[in-house]
Design a protein around this motif. Structure first.
Motif, short mmCIF file in Angstrom:
data_model
loop_
_atom_site.label_atom_id
_atom_site.label_comp_id
_atom_site.label_asym_id
_atom_site.label_seq_id
_atom_site.Cartn_x
_atom_site.Cartn_y
_atom_site.Cartn_z
N LEU A 82 -19.83 25.07 -28.12
CA LEU A 82 -19.21 23.95 -27.42
C LEU A 82 -20.24 23.14 -26.64
O LEU A 82 -20.27 21.91 -26.73
N THR A 83 -21.06 23.79 -25.82
CA THR A 83 -22.02 23.07 -24.98
C THR A 83 -23.42 23.18 -25.55
O THR A 83 -23.75 24.12 -26.28
N ARG A 84 -24.24 22.20 -25.19
CA ARG A 84 -25.65 22.22 -25.58
C ARG A 84 -26.46 21.75 -24.39
O ARG A 84 -26.20 20.69 -23.85
N GLY A 85 -27.41 22.56 -24.01
CA GLY A 85 -28.23 22.18 -22.87
C GLY A 85 -28.05 23.08 -21.67
O GLY A 85 -28.46 22.74 -20.57
N GLY A 86 -27.45 24.24 -21.88
CA GLY A 86 -27.34 25.22 -20.81
C GLY A 86 -26.02 25.15 -20.08
O GLY A 86 -25.70 24.15 -19.43
N ALA A 87 -25.21 26.20 -20.21
CA ALA A 87 -23.91 26.26 -19.54
C ALA A 87 -23.51 27.72 -19.42
O ALA A 87 -23.77 28.52 -20.31
N GLU A 88 -22.84 28.06 -18.31
CA GLU A 88 -22.43 29.43 -18.05
C GLU A 88 -21.06 29.46 -17.38
O GLU A 88 -20.58 28.46 -16.86
#
Length: 590
Positions: free
Chosen positions: A353-359
């Protein structure tokens, strides 16, 4: 968290002579071939008893004393600290059962620093009570300097006198950076080493040198982690589970020759934490195992503790949350980048779903978006992304202080409750109207640590954690209005979770039992007594209090992560007594 005192009737460890594995690695960042394997160094193997496996988390699990005679480590589901005498092989609980993570020694070896209950503490090695130094994120890393200060990680790096006081910010995250971790100080205290990780994942970490006098920042090594300066003139660090060493010039503050592989199979956690330590007397201790956490499983567990595998692909899973309809799982995966993925429980498909760092994903109540934590804008804040992947991620909170990983939405989607790490009051709970970051305000702000707010399904209560009693406990307060907290747990609790109908509240106690508390309807204040449901070595948030559990819509079963076999089988530490001498015999340019 407080634990019962335990008597140690026999050694937790037995010492056995053994040989260490041949080292593998690279010069610079190129890989060696098998024919270049180093000779096997002689060493000792410290074996744990089966019930005392090392508590491997995203922080260093053990530390070797400066004189090389003691190892302090964290063991068991609760992360209890133990001290092992290397000479006798005898081990005993440290501080009468003190739990803690990321232990580190004072330069004279008389004190052990560690993190517990959202605090940075120190404990006399020979006995005595723990001393709180300041509020700090759990699961961090730190170094005790010869100048009488402790430098620790909390997003950027902070420094505090070893007697306590007001922390001082040393390094600040730049946009795209995730953390400054695993600090070490060069002789004289004028420069600090640390690992800069980015939103692309810990595997892209850089070893950075920061001159504390001039502010100059210099990248020393790419794609590496956990650097330490060796007093005989080397820079040690880890690449892909291999302990490396390169000659280091203190005059120019630079690497002065090619790197050499020293020991292979050094354990790295999913955060890039490398579990090794060495003494000023020249010994090296490390935990074997290589890259860790890629074999975790998603499992359903019913109220009786019976497990059922989801048959999802094994990955380095982190935190997760079920969609409101229970059909889709938003889950953090830590490799090859730290991002949120969506898993279709019926179809079995997994998509990024996300790109570029997510937590730390959390669904909006209508299931249209996934909220997550990220430091992509510099100071850590909250963002959201459409679940169908359309459009860019949008920033939700705009706090000047780091927003922490724990948050939730009210059931009507109009209010966001989240945690802010304030430099003076520590962890506080804030609330914000949806789409109105300028209207964010403290809901619960005290000298204690409050975090992990979770709205009840009807929106009339807020469950959260606080250490006001001296340990992490679960509290419930009516909402909205002024906080009127009532303690729900009896002797410690973390990870509060509401049933979908709001009639029960679940949490883990200190013995890693999942507890259930009956909640009265209509705002009644008479909560039921906590009753145990089941226990087990599931991946939990014991050090951080954050949630790694969710419940099916019908309330019949819980979703959990089964720890990888390697994580539960970590029962030894290896020692190389003459590591400094081994480095000096390397044919490297000096």
């Amino acid at each position: 968290m407080r634990m019962e005192r335990r008597r140690v009737s026999r050694s937790i460890f037995s010492l056995a002579m053994g040989s260490l594995l041949a080292a593998a690695g690279c010069g610079g960042t190129s890989r060696r071939t098998a024919s270049e394997a180093l000779e096997q160094p002689p060493g000792r193997v410290l074996k744990l008893l089966p019930e005392h496996w090392l508590t491997i988390r995203n922080s260093p699990v053990m530390a070797l004393s400066p004189d090389g005679t003691s190892v302090v480590f964290s063991a068991g589901a609760s992360g209890q600290l133990y001290r092992l005498s290397v000479n006798s092989g005898q081990a005993a609980p440290l501080g009468h059962g003190q739990p803690g993570s990321a232990p580190f020694f004072s330069p004279d070896g008389k004190w052990v620093g560690f993190f517990a209950e959202g605090k940075l503490l120190k404990l006399p090695l020979e006995g005595g009570p723990a001393v709180t130094l300041c509020e700090a994120c759990p699961g961090s890393s730190a170094v005790w300097t010869a100048e009488g200060a402790i430098i620790y990680e909390q997003g950027g790096l902070w420094r505090i006198p070893d007697s306590g006081g007001q922390p001082e910010l040393l390094t600040q995250l730049s946009p795209g950076e995730y953390s400054h971790s695993w600090p070490d100080v060069l002789p004289g205290g004028a420069a600090v080493l640390y690992t800069s990780t980015t939103s692309q994942g810990w595997n892209d970490g850089q070893i950075v040198l920061r001159n504390l006098e001039t502010g100059e920042r210099r990248i020393l090594v790419e794609k590496a982690t956990a650097a330490r300066y060796v007093p005989t003139g080397w820079l040690a660090y880890v690449q892909g589970g291999v302990l490396m060493a390169a000659p280091f010039d203190l005059q120019t503050l630079s690497v002065s020759g090619p790197a050499r592989a020293i020991v292979e199979n050094v354990m790295e956690s999913s955060s890039g934490t490398a579990h090794y330590s060495f003494s000023s007397s020249g010994a090296l201790a490390y935990v074997p195992g290589g890259i860790l956490g890629g074999d975790r499983k998603l499992v359903w567990v019913d109220r009786a503790g019976t497990e059922q595998d989801l048959n999802a692909p094994q990955r380095r899973y982190g935190y997760f949350r079920l969609s409101p309809d229970g059909r889709t799982l938003a889950i953090q995966i830590d490799w090859p980048t730290i991002d949120i993925w969506l898993y279709d429980l019926a179809g079995g498909s997994l998509r990024q779903l996300t790109r570029g760092g997510a937590e730390f994903p959390w669904w909006t109540p209508d299931g249209s978006r996934v909220t997550f934590f990220s430091s992509r804008a510099g100071v850590p804040n909250l963002f959201w992304q459409r679940a169908d992947g359309a459009g860019p991620a949008e920033q939700l909170t705009r706090s000047s202080h780091p927003v922490e990983h724990s948050f939730s939405w009210s059931p009507d989607g109009q209010t966001l409750a989240f945690t802010v790490n304030h430099p003076e009051t520590g962890m506080d709970i804030w609330i914000q109207p949806a789409g109105r970051p300028e209207q964010a305000r403290p809901y619960l702000q005290t000298r204690h640590r409050e975090c992990c707010p979770v709205f009840s399904p009807d929106g009339n209560r807020l469950a959260y954690l606080s250490n006001q009693s001296g340990q992490a406990e679960v509290y419930v307060s009516p909402f909205p209005g002024s906080p009127q907290p009532r303690k729900v747990s009896l002797d410690g609790g973390i990870e509060p979770l509401w049933s979908r109908n709001g009639r029960e509240l679940f949490f883990w106690n200190n013995d890693r039992q999942l507890m259930a508390v009956a909640i009265p309807a209509g705002g009644g204040a008479e909560f039921g007594e906590p009753r145990p449901l089941f226990g087990g070595t599931f991946l939990s948030a014991a050090a951080s209090w954050r949630t790694r559990i969710d419940i099916a819509p019908d309330g019949s079963r819980f979703l959990l992560i089964r720890r990888g076999e390697q994580e539960d089988a970590t029962k030894e530490i290896r020692l190389i007594p003459d590591w400094f001498g081994r480095l000096d015999r390397l044919p490297a340019a000096r």
